[in-house]
Design an enzyme around this catalytic site. Sequence first.
Site, PDB file in Angstrom:
ATOM      1  N   GLU A  31       0.848  -1.192   0.000  1.00  0.00           N
ATOM      2  CA  GLU A  31       0.000   0.000   0.000  1.00  0.00           C
ATOM      3  C   GLU A  31       0.883   1.241   0.000  1.00  0.00           C
ATOM      4  O   GLU A  31       1.749   1.400   0.865  1.00  0.00           O
ATOM      5  CB  GLU A  31      -0.921   0.002   1.217  1.00  0.00           C
ATOM      6  CG  GLU A  31      -1.669   1.302   1.471  1.00  0.00           C
ATOM      7  CD  GLU A  31      -2.479   1.754   0.268  1.00  0.00           C
ATOM      8  OE1 GLU A  31      -2.351   2.944  -0.110  1.00  0.00           O
ATOM      9  OE2 GLU A  31      -3.212   0.927  -0.314  1.00  0.00           O
ATOM     10  N   ALA A  32       0.661   2.125  -0.990  1.00  0.00           N
ATOM     11  CA  ALA A  32       1.483   3.330  -1.094  1.00  0.00           C
ATOM     12  C   ALA A  32       1.278   4.279   0.076  1.00  0.00           C
ATOM     13  O   ALA A  32       2.188   5.022   0.452  1.00  0.00           O
ATOM     14  CB  ALA A  32       1.191   4.054  -2.404  1.00  0.00           C
ATOM     15  N   HIS A 423     -16.066   7.528  -9.463  1.00  0.00           N
ATOM     16  CA  HIS A 423     -16.312   6.192 -10.004  1.00  0.00           C
ATOM     17  C   HIS A 423     -15.564   5.964 -11.313  1.00  0.00           C
ATOM     18  O   HIS A 423     -16.128   5.460 -12.284  1.00  0.00           O
ATOM     19  CB  HIS A 423     -17.817   5.992 -10.231  1.00  0.00           C
ATOM     20  CG  HIS A 423     -18.635   6.111  -8.987  1.00  0.00           C
ATOM     21  ND1 HIS A 423     -19.977   6.418  -8.997  1.00  0.00           N
ATOM     22  CD2 HIS A 423     -18.287   5.960  -7.680  1.00  0.00           C
ATOM     23  CE1 HIS A 423     -20.421   6.457  -7.752  1.00  0.00           C
ATOM     24  NE2 HIS A 423     -19.407   6.181  -6.937  1.00  0.00           N
TER      25      HIS A 423
END
Length: 484
Positions: A31-32, A423
């Site tokens: 995870e960055a 989205h």
Amino acid sequence: MRSAIVVGAGTSGAIVARRLVDAGVVVTLIEAGGYDTNPAIHDPSRAGELWHSAEDWDFFTVPQEHSAGRRLHLPRGKVTGGSHALNAMIWVRGAASDYDGWERDGATGWGWSEVEPVFDAIENDLLPVTDDYPLSPVQASIIDAAVQEGLLRNANYNGGTLDGVSQEQVTMRDGRRVNTWMAYAQPVADRLTIVTGREVHSVIVEEGRARGVRFEDGDELRADEVILSAGALGSPVILLRSGIGPADELTALGIAVVQDSPQVGKNLHDHLLSPVIFTTQRPVGPPQPGVSATQTHLFWRSRAGLTEPDTQPLHFSVPMWGELEPRGDDGFTLMAGLVTPHSRGSLTLSGPGVADLPLIDLAALADDRDLAALAASVRQCRRIGARPALAEEWGASEVYPGPEVADSDVEEWVRRTAITYHHQVGTCRMGTDPGAVVDPQLRVRGIEGLRVIDASVMPTVPTGNTNAPAAMIAERGARFLLEE
């Protein structure tokens, strides 16, 4: 023992990591961002604080030609939980015809009959999906006003018919956010190797097979399988930096071409919103702890002849001023929404490094059908706000667009105010045609041992919020990998 690297601990990545580790795979989840320690993540009433925060990638589009030349802010989660740590937690499966359309267009095996059982399983397994929570008084009145406008009250929009006004189904428990990181990955953290705060630069490809990932500092991590779950903006960026994408674009940036895949970063599209804001004489009051600012929404067809709704307004218990000048201290917002966009944009690299920000072009409102639908939704929201349940019971008065903007001029208002619905999809489209980036088992074409499992693989955006479809894709993608 089989090993896998999953890039991204958001909605899709957390599910994939859980399903793989449960099956005995040695999983490294990257995870960055950092861990979800910010209290605003966990209290639904504070979600607005997360935009432009350390937990937000804080992307912006290039100037949008058809949206008054504005650069639109695209919040994306840079934290365990991903964008599911930032969003309103709204759970929408979409329409059956969305998925049947995917299958008809070449995403073999992704029709409604195949995906419906997966939604059922998710909702009855680890992730709480509920509409069992009290409505704020103004939200109850918004439902009444929508019914006065002529909409049906739909008790379960995920039950097969979207149309009507509904209380939102959300992923919450006891007034607290629950996302897939919390429900799937965090409980098995001791069985995962979790790497936070490190951004993946590219995939290591040797002799046509993915062998691991390379970080921004040049360090490498190797495994048998690589799964990109970095989202519709992050996954194509990693592919492009890896030399997987349009050969001419890569060559121009000095990136060695590993696989000429012309559609990587193309087919980008997104839902859009435009605000209708009301002040009230009766106090709505500030957001309350544990209570989301949005609790209701509606699905509506802006014109005759549509097989499914093309609009989905969200209703907020606060005035969503955004970049508009505030015209009062209290009120609510009916946020008109477009959910079947025809416009298609693209994502390209500005350079080969992680510091080179992607050039994101939504082509927002480039197709006149999108403008017409969103403008119709704005007009509907204006009518709902003028219904007795709001105008009389709350003393609601429209301040934006405001009486100075006639219904005939709403299109210009939409161009000046349209924002993302959060989205984005489509940039690593799946299909069986030669242009598809991934095949229906989500394998990257031309590269063994590499999959993309997230919203980027959606050929077209579903009718509604994309969090539930992204979770469904993750469950199926993990199954494909384990069955192979």
